[in-house]
Scaffold this motif. Structure first.
Motif, PDB file in Angstrom:
ATOM      1  N   ARG A  93      14.175  71.840 101.099  1.00 42.56           N
ATOM      2  CA  ARG A  93      15.147  72.689 100.381  1.00 42.56           C
ATOM      3  C   ARG A  93      14.680  74.149 100.329  1.00 42.56           C
ATOM      4  NH1 ARG A  93      20.070  72.788  99.356  1.00 42.56           N
ATOM      5  NH2 ARG A  93      20.860  73.556  97.412  1.00 42.56           N
ATOM      6  N   SER A 106      21.420  66.072 105.336  1.00 40.27           N
ATOM      7  CA  SER A 106      20.085  65.893 104.764  1.00 40.27           C
ATOM      8  C   SER A 106      19.654  64.447 104.971  1.00 40.27           C
ATOM      9  CB  SER A 106      20.061  66.236 103.275  1.00 40.27           C
ATOM     10  OG  SER A 106      20.806  65.299 102.528  1.00 40.27           O
ATOM     11  N   TYR A 119      16.586  68.994 105.385  1.00 38.71           N
ATOM     12  CA  TYR A 119      17.926  69.486 105.707  1.00 38.71           C
ATOM     13  C   TYR A 119      18.049  69.914 107.160  1.00 38.71           C
ATOM     14  CZ  TYR A 119      18.389  69.388 100.695  1.00 38.71           C
ATOM     15  OH  TYR A 119      18.421  68.959  99.391  1.00 38.71           O
TER      16      TYR A 119
END
Length: 158
Positions: A93, A106, A119
């Motif tokens: 993140r 993700s 991600y």
């Protein structure tokens, strides 16, 4: 990637795969985003070490679709091995930076209750244009997740 939490999660995940000890492991693939005018996408596919897979999908204004199925231990091991081979080409993140209205995916690794999420851009052209490449093994795993999601939803699962 220099985040120790994510690195530690990847290491634990790979160790458990090598030991073929999938108890307490759950991998969740999520896709969300898109242009509002084209209808946003929300999809979640989870597979656990106990061989159960579930999928939930909402596209645009359509009602949610859900399904589940049981896979063989060999199928689960194979899918998770694909994830393990390329997961470190995804970003945590703290490093995830994508253009607005991108369809972002993700993958969350859960090992004995501890989670780490990574991600990526779902669309290959977006990955090229935004210079966000991913490893071939994880691209293959993502394709497999997407295909299994569609198959389960078409079969109606359960």
């Amino acid at each position: 990637m220099n985040n120790s939490l994510e690195s530690e999660a990847i290491q634990k995940f790979r160790e458990r795969l090598n030991q073929r000890n999938l108890a307490g492991i759950n991998v969740t693939y999520r896709v969300s985003g898109g242009m509002p005018a084209e209808g946003r996408i929300e999809e979640e596919f989870s597979v656990s070490g106990n061989n159960l897979a579930t999928v939930r999908s909402v596209t645009g204004t359509n009602p949610p679709q859900e399904a589940s199925a049981e896979f063989t231990p060999a199928e689960v091991q194979s899918l998770l091995a694909q994830v393990g081979q390329g997961i470190d080409s995804l970003v945590p993140r703290s490093e995830a930076r994508f253009l607005p209205d991108s369809v972002v995916g993700s993958i969350t690794l859960e090992i004995d209750g501890e989670q780490a999420t990574f991600y990526f851009l779902v669309d290959e052209e977006d990955r090229l244009s935004q210079n966000k490449p991913i490893a071939p093994a994880i691209a293959q795993a993502i394709d497999t997740f997407s295909n299994l999601s569609q198959q389960l939803l078409q079969q109606g699962g359960n």
